[in-house]
Write an enzyme that holds these catalytic residues in place. Structure first.
Site, PDB file in Angstrom:
ATOM      1  N   GLU A 134       0.838  -1.204   0.000  1.00 14.94           N
ATOM      2  CA  GLU A 134       0.000   0.000   0.000  1.00 14.94           C
ATOM      3  C   GLU A 134       0.869   1.248   0.000  1.00 14.94           C
ATOM      4  O   GLU A 134       1.927   1.279   0.618  1.00 14.94           O
ATOM      5  CB  GLU A 134      -0.874  -0.037   1.267  1.00 14.94           C
ATOM      6  N   ASP A 149       0.253   5.382   0.686  1.00 19.77           N
ATOM      7  CA  ASP A 149      -0.793   6.260   1.227  1.00 19.77           C
ATOM      8  C   ASP A 149      -0.451   7.738   1.191  1.00 19.77           C
ATOM      9  O   ASP A 149       0.656   8.120   1.554  1.00 19.77           O
ATOM     10  CB  ASP A 149      -0.979   6.018   2.746  1.00 19.77           C
ATOM     11  N   GLU A 173      -2.487  10.592   3.371  1.00 17.57           N
ATOM     12  CA  GLU A 173      -3.613  10.829   4.276  1.00 17.57           C
ATOM     13  C   GLU A 173      -3.594  12.293   4.695  1.00 17.57           C
ATOM     14  O   GLU A 173      -2.547  12.812   5.077  1.00 17.57           O
ATOM     15  CB  GLU A 173      -3.530   9.925   5.504  1.00 17.57           C
ATOM     16  N   ARG A 231       5.874   3.118   8.035  1.00 13.16           N
ATOM     17  CA  ARG A 231       6.847   3.996   7.362  1.00 13.16           C
ATOM     18  C   ARG A 231       6.274   5.413   7.211  1.00 13.16           C
ATOM     19  O   ARG A 231       6.326   6.008   6.136  1.00 13.16           O
ATOM     20  CB  ARG A 231       7.185   3.418   5.992  1.00 13.16           C
ATOM     21  N   ASP A 272     -10.033   9.643  17.028  1.00  9.39           N
ATOM     22  CA  ASP A 272      -9.270   9.036  18.122  1.00  9.39           C
ATOM     23  C   ASP A 272      -7.767   9.283  17.967  1.00  9.39           C
ATOM     24  O   ASP A 272      -7.013   9.091  18.910  1.00  9.39           O
ATOM     25  CB  ASP A 272      -9.564   7.532  18.220  1.00  9.39           C
ATOM     26  N   TRP A 273      -7.304   9.716  16.771  1.00  6.68           N
ATOM     27  CA  TRP A 273      -5.860   9.952  16.621  1.00  6.68           C
ATOM     28  C   TRP A 273      -5.486  11.124  15.708  1.00  6.68           C
ATOM     29  O   TRP A 273      -4.376  11.669  15.825  1.00  6.68           O
ATOM     30  CB  TRP A 273      -5.151   8.692  16.082  1.00  6.68           C
ATOM     31  N   GLY A 325      -3.180  14.403  17.908  1.00 11.94           N
ATOM     32  CA  GLY A 325      -3.078  13.109  18.565  1.00 11.94           C
ATOM     33  C   GLY A 325      -4.391  12.621  19.169  1.00 11.94           C
ATOM     34  O   GLY A 325      -4.377  11.765  20.048  1.00 11.94           O
ATOM     35  N   ARG A 366      10.804   4.242  18.215  1.00 16.10           N
ATOM     36  CA  ARG A 366      10.116   3.166  17.501  1.00 16.10           C
ATOM     37  C   ARG A 366      11.093   2.206  16.840  1.00 16.10           C
ATOM     38  O   ARG A 366      10.847   1.019  16.741  1.00 16.10           O
ATOM     39  CB  ARG A 366       9.199   3.757  16.421  1.00 16.10           C
TER      40      ARG A 366
HETATM   41  C1  LIG Z   1      -3.701  21.266  13.968  1.00 16.81           C
HETATM   42  O1  LIG Z   1      -3.384  22.507  14.527  1.00 16.81           O
HETATM   43  C2  LIG Z   1      -2.571  22.448  15.687  1.00 16.81           C
HETATM   44  C3  LIG Z   1      -2.406  23.870  16.205  1.00 16.81           C
HETATM   45  O2  LIG Z   1      -1.841  24.699  15.203  1.00 16.81           O
HETATM   46  C4  LIG Z   1      -1.237  21.785  15.352  1.00 16.81           C
HETATM   47  O3  LIG Z   1      -0.473  21.621  16.531  1.00 16.81           O
HETATM   48  C5  LIG Z   1      -1.487  20.403  14.709  1.00 16.81           C
HETATM   49  O4  LIG Z   1      -0.255  19.838  14.303  1.00 16.81           O
HETATM   50  C6  LIG Z   1      -2.406  20.570  13.510  1.00 16.81           C
HETATM   51  N1  LIG Z   1      -2.664  19.350  12.767  1.00 16.81           N
HETATM   52  C7  LIG Z   1      -3.055  18.160  13.267  1.00 16.81           C
HETATM   53  C8  LIG Z   1      -3.393  17.133  12.280  1.00 16.81           C
HETATM   54  O5  LIG Z   1      -3.151  17.922  14.458  1.00 16.81           O
END
Ligand SMILES: *[C@@H]1O[C@H](CO)[C@@H](O)[C@H](O)[C@H]1NC(C)=O
Ligand SMILES: *[C@@H]1O[C@H](CO)[C@@H](O)[C@H](O)[C@H]1NC(C)=O
Length: 303
Positions: A109, A111, A113, A137, A204-205, A209, A288
């Protein structure tokens, strides 16, 4: 790329334009239904009246996706995407290539995203490579434009020497094989892939995060697509036999010397990306990977 001018025209893209007329694969004028089938809720896909732009809708009930009718082994794959705008926190739009998991669950695959964000906060683009069912990766990059304001082109060049992820004309990531030397045993080289896209909830991620949750009051969330091009050798849908054009031929510009390495302008761009846009690189993640995966040593570019 900010205000930097880039007068060069990539030899590779010029070649692509010339050859576009003569190779197998999809033409830009084909409509959605010629190239793709919907995976999931049919009523969550809409197309423009001329059939040239299509939209995937995500609401609290369901997301949706599409995939090509054909599989491809090597080539140049390209599509224009405009991502969910405004408040897209928690939403992921995936645009990727994947081998046939019915035929062999140990998938290969590639990706792209797109990880959404709260209004006005920047998207992150994550790329990943899977080989025989194993991934891990990941690289993450920030972008130099707002991917929700307009359509931009996201492309994959895939041949036996390397896989290059492009954003517009800029190579943001080179994943090497280096077939001349001891080559990368974690390189997708044998399994033809479909091209997919889908939109889904990953709160959830995906955003900070998982701290930022999807606000369903802001839905439905819509990602838009157009100008799919697969400049490739299509693999017959119901056949396991390799197509005659699997080996490099005069027509397969994507597997000719100019496509085996970045040209000078692309190397400059790649270095610029490496210096300015990389947020995360698995090759440098000692937690990791106490010993970096083998392909990390094959890199010749910064990104
Ligand atoms: C979303 O915005 C925050 C604040 O600017 C940043 O820390 C983060 O990396 C951005 N993107 C994601 C996918 O969390
Ligand atoms: C953002 O929201 C405004 C107001 O609801 C809407 O008009 C606009 O089309 C949205 N932009 C995107 C990129 O979705």
């Amino acid at each position: 790329m900010g205000s930097r001018r880039r007068p060069w025209v990539s030899a590779l893209l010029a070649l692509a334009a010339i050859e576009l007329c003569c190779v197998h694969g999809a033409s830009a004028a084909a409509s959605f239904g010629d190239n793709f089938e919907i995976t999931g809720a049919e009523d969550h896909v809409k197309t423009s009246a001329d059939g040239q732009t299509w939209y995937l809708y995500l609401d609290q009930k369901t997301g949706v996706g599409f995939q090509t009718k054909q599989r491809y082994l090597f080539g140049w794959f390209s599509m224009k995407l405009k991502l969910v705008g405004n408040d897209s926190a928690g939403i992921v739009t995936a645009y990727y290539m994947c081998s046939d998991t019915d035929a062999a669950p140990q998938r290969d695959e590639l990706d792209f995203e797109f990880l959404g964000n709260r209004t006005g906060q920047p998207y992150i683009i994550q790329t990943n490579v899977y080989h025989s069912g194993v991934g891990g990766r990941e690289m993450r990059h920030s972008l130099w434009f707002d991917p929700t304001a307009d359509f931009h082109t996201y492309s994959i060049l895939w041949n036996a020497k390397h896989i290059v992820f492009f954003v517009d004309k800029v190579p943001i990531r080179v994943y090497p094989n280096d077939a001349g030397k001891p080559s990368n045993s974690f390189f997708p080289i044998a399994k033809p892939m479909y091209v997919f896209s889908s939109i889904w909830n990953a709160d959830d991620w995906a955003t900070r995060g998982g701290l930022e949750k999807t606000d369903w009051n802001k839905g439905p969330f819509v990602s838009s697509y157009r100008d799919f091009a697969a400049d490739s050798c299509a693999w017959p849908t119901d056949s396991g036999a390799p197509p005659a054009c699997a080996a490099a031929t005069g027509d397969s510009w994507w597997d000719q010397p100019p496509a085996w390495a970045l040209d000078e302008g692309q190397r400059e761009d790649s270095a610029w990306v490496g210096r300015n846009l990389v947020i995360y690189d698995y090759c440098g993640d000692r937690e990791r990977f106490p010993a970096p995966p083998e392909e990390c040593a094959l890199r010749t570019t910064a990104s």
